[in-house]
Write a protein that holds these residues in place. Structure first.
Motif, PDB file in Angstrom:
ATOM      1  N   ASP A  77      56.923  74.218  49.926  1.00  0.00           N
ATOM      2  CA  ASP A  77      55.830  73.067  49.435  1.00  0.00           C
ATOM      3  C   ASP A  77      54.374  73.998  49.137  1.00  0.00           C
ATOM      4  O   ASP A  77      53.806  73.283  48.056  1.00  0.00           O
ATOM      5  CB  ASP A  77      54.783  71.943  50.209  1.00  0.00           C
ATOM      6  CG  ASP A  77      56.149  70.967  50.659  1.00  0.00           C
ATOM      7  OD1 ASP A  77      56.556  70.143  49.360  1.00  0.00           O
ATOM      8  OD2 ASP A  77      56.836  70.988  51.812  1.00  0.00           O
ATOM      9  N   GLU A 101      62.443  77.372  50.438  1.00  0.00           N
ATOM     10  CA  GLU A 101      62.113  76.151  49.471  1.00  0.00           C
ATOM     11  C   GLU A 101      60.341  75.804  50.257  1.00  0.00           C
ATOM     12  O   GLU A 101      60.223  74.232  50.548  1.00  0.00           O
ATOM     13  CB  GLU A 101      62.688  74.524  49.472  1.00  0.00           C
ATOM     14  CG  GLU A 101      63.968  75.125  48.364  1.00  0.00           C
ATOM     15  CD  GLU A 101      65.046  74.045  48.376  1.00  0.00           C
ATOM     16  OE1 GLU A 101      65.115  73.226  49.045  1.00  0.00           O
ATOM     17  OE2 GLU A 101      65.836  73.885  47.867  1.00  0.00           O
ATOM     18  N   THR A 156      57.225  78.285  43.414  1.00  0.00           N
ATOM     19  CA  THR A 156      56.431  76.892  44.452  1.00  0.00           C
ATOM     20  C   THR A 156      55.094  77.352  44.179  1.00  0.00           C
ATOM     21  O   THR A 156      54.397  78.028  43.861  1.00  0.00           O
ATOM     22  CB  THR A 156      56.792  76.847  45.700  1.00  0.00           C
ATOM     23  OG1 THR A 156      56.370  76.289  46.489  1.00  0.00           O
ATOM     24  CG2 THR A 156      56.219  78.297  46.710  1.00  0.00           C
ATOM     25  N   ARG A 208      59.977  69.201  46.939  1.00  0.00           N
ATOM     26  CA  ARG A 208      61.480  69.233  47.396  1.00  0.00           C
ATOM     27  C   ARG A 208      61.340  68.710  49.369  1.00  0.00           C
ATOM     28  O   ARG A 208      60.685  69.260  50.116  1.00  0.00           O
ATOM     29  CB  ARG A 208      62.766  69.276  47.548  1.00  0.00           C
ATOM     30  CG  ARG A 208      62.383  70.327  45.894  1.00  0.00           C
ATOM     31  CD  ARG A 208      63.849  71.627  45.376  1.00  0.00           C
ATOM     32  NE  ARG A 208      63.839  71.447  44.261  1.00  0.00           N
ATOM     33  CZ  ARG A 208      64.699  72.761  43.181  1.00  0.00           C
ATOM     34  NH1 ARG A 208      65.589  73.175  44.528  1.00  0.00           N
ATOM     35  NH2 ARG A 208      64.513  73.461  42.441  1.00  0.00           N
ATOM     36  N   ASN A 209      62.507  68.062  49.631  1.00  0.00           N
ATOM     37  CA  ASN A 209      63.036  67.830  51.103  1.00  0.00           C
ATOM     38  C   ASN A 209      61.680  67.209  51.277  1.00  0.00           C
ATOM     39  O   ASN A 209      60.900  66.677  52.240  1.00  0.00           O
ATOM     40  CB  ASN A 209      62.714  69.209  51.739  1.00  0.00           C
ATOM     41  CG  ASN A 209      63.662  69.834  51.500  1.00  0.00           C
ATOM     42  OD1 ASN A 209      64.647  70.781  51.606  1.00  0.00           O
ATOM     43  ND2 ASN A 209      62.696  71.438  50.655  1.00  0.00           N
ATOM     44  N   ILE A 258      60.315  74.579  43.281  1.00  0.00           N
ATOM     45  CA  ILE A 258      60.731  73.785  44.394  1.00  0.00           C
ATOM     46  C   ILE A 258      59.704  73.080  45.561  1.00  0.00           C
ATOM     47  O   ILE A 258      60.128  72.044  46.219  1.00  0.00           O
ATOM     48  CB  ILE A 258      60.938  75.134  45.235  1.00  0.00           C
ATOM     49  CG1 ILE A 258      60.611  75.918  46.253  1.00  0.00           C
ATOM     50  CG2 ILE A 258      62.200  75.257  44.318  1.00  0.00           C
ATOM     51  CD1 ILE A 258      60.799  77.052  46.461  1.00  0.00           C
TER      52      ILE A 258
END
Length: 318
Positions: free
Chosen positions: A274, A272, A291, A155-156, A152
């Motif tokens: 980083d 989620e 992650t 993402r974002n 993940i």
């Protein structure tokens, strides 16, 4: 006036944490330095693929505007010529990284002091331990469970999300030492009795502090913001001391998860991040399939643990 990095968030990162140099590293670890350097020279014009920490670094650099708040420096055991490939790979991927130190096999962490680094990320466990022992915030980047697996991280697009374990990461491991010596009851009693006494800082407190400063600056930046989380095995009543410690530091976090020993992986999947930092191998193993993950080899849980081996002790406070 001379150039200074004193007012920036400085992240030092090894080339293998930033890019996928696992194949090249396998040659390096055979001890045949000439073969490794020959392989890198043969691939000077072949851009490396993103590594485990690539998504985090790309987002941190996106915080920069005219004020240039973040500086990323490649700090690597590679030789200087191999460094050409690292820099050309940065250029190919659009990473604005201008500084690097390449030591050709020598321990690179000694350059963290003149760099004023707030974090050192490396795939080399000895370098990470050396940095932590010298008082620098550092974490060993865990490789992906599978080279082809997706996590993940990244993402974002408009938000940097970073999750931290508590004890021996943001905080000292004093509570964990009590648990190891005297058991769970003594740990809970100690934390309840000392709930208003701030914990001493752990190795990554300077990073959280720097992120908090950047967070305030980034609030006005619509393109990239910062979100932080505490993900800890603590539970009530031991939760109170952790929160009060952050309050005493005048540092705000966005989310806090007091899991009482539950597996952290599913919670990280929902947050989620980083990147996630933890001092325990077992939590890192759970997290790295979710992650990008860094092992902070600090505190009593790592005192008798080989850098590559399983955790030797069961822990409660982290």
């Amino acid at each position: 006036m001379g150039v200074s990095l004193s007012d920036k968030l400085v992240v030092a990162i090894s080339s293998r944490a930033l890019f996928d140099f696992e194949e090249e590293n396998r040659v390096f670890e055979t001890g045949d330095l000439a073969a490794y350097e020959a392989l890198q020279r043969a691939r000077l014009n072949v851009p490396a693929q993103p590594g485990v920490a690539f998504a985090l670094i790309r987002k941190l650099l996106a915080l920069n505007d005219a004020a240039h708040h973040v500086e990323v420096v490649i700090l690597s055991r590679s030789d200087p010529i191999s460094g050409l490939r690292a820099f050309s790979s940065c250029r190919e991927h659009g990473l604005d990284i201008q500084r690097g130190v390449f030591t050709r096999g020598s321990a690179p962490w000694r350059y963290l002091l003149p760099l004023n680094a707030s974090l050192f990320l490396s795939a080399n466990p000895d370098d990470v331990r050396g940095a932590l022992d010298a008082g620098f915030p550092a974490a060993r980047v865990f490789p992906r469970v599978d080279a082809n697996s997706e996590t993940i991280a990244g993402r974002n697009a408009g938000e940097i999300r970073i999750a931290f374990d508590g004890d021996a990461v943001l905080f000292s491991d004093e509570a964990e030492q009590i648990f190891q010596r005297d058991g769970l009851g003594a740990f809970v009693s100690h934390e309840r009795d000392n709930r208003e006494l701030p914990l001493a800082q752990g190795p990554l407190k300077p990073l959280l502090e720097a992120l908090h400063r950047l967070q305030k600056l980034a609030d006005a930046n619509a393109q990239m913001r910062i979100r932080t989380a505490l993900v800890t095995a603590r539970s009530a009543p031991a939760h109170e001391r952790a929160i009060r410690t952050l309050m005493a530091w005048n540092i705000e976090i966005d989310e806090a998860m007091f899991l009482g020993g539950l597996d952290k992986g599913p919670f990280l999947r929902e947050f989620e991040p980083d990147f996630f930092f933890d001092d325990q191998i077992r939590h890192c193993e759970s997290a790295r399939s979710v992650t990008a993950t860094g092992h902070v080899a600090s505190g009593v849980a790592n005192a008798k643990t080989p850098a590559n081996g399983p955790a030797a002790q069961v822990t409660i406070a982290s």
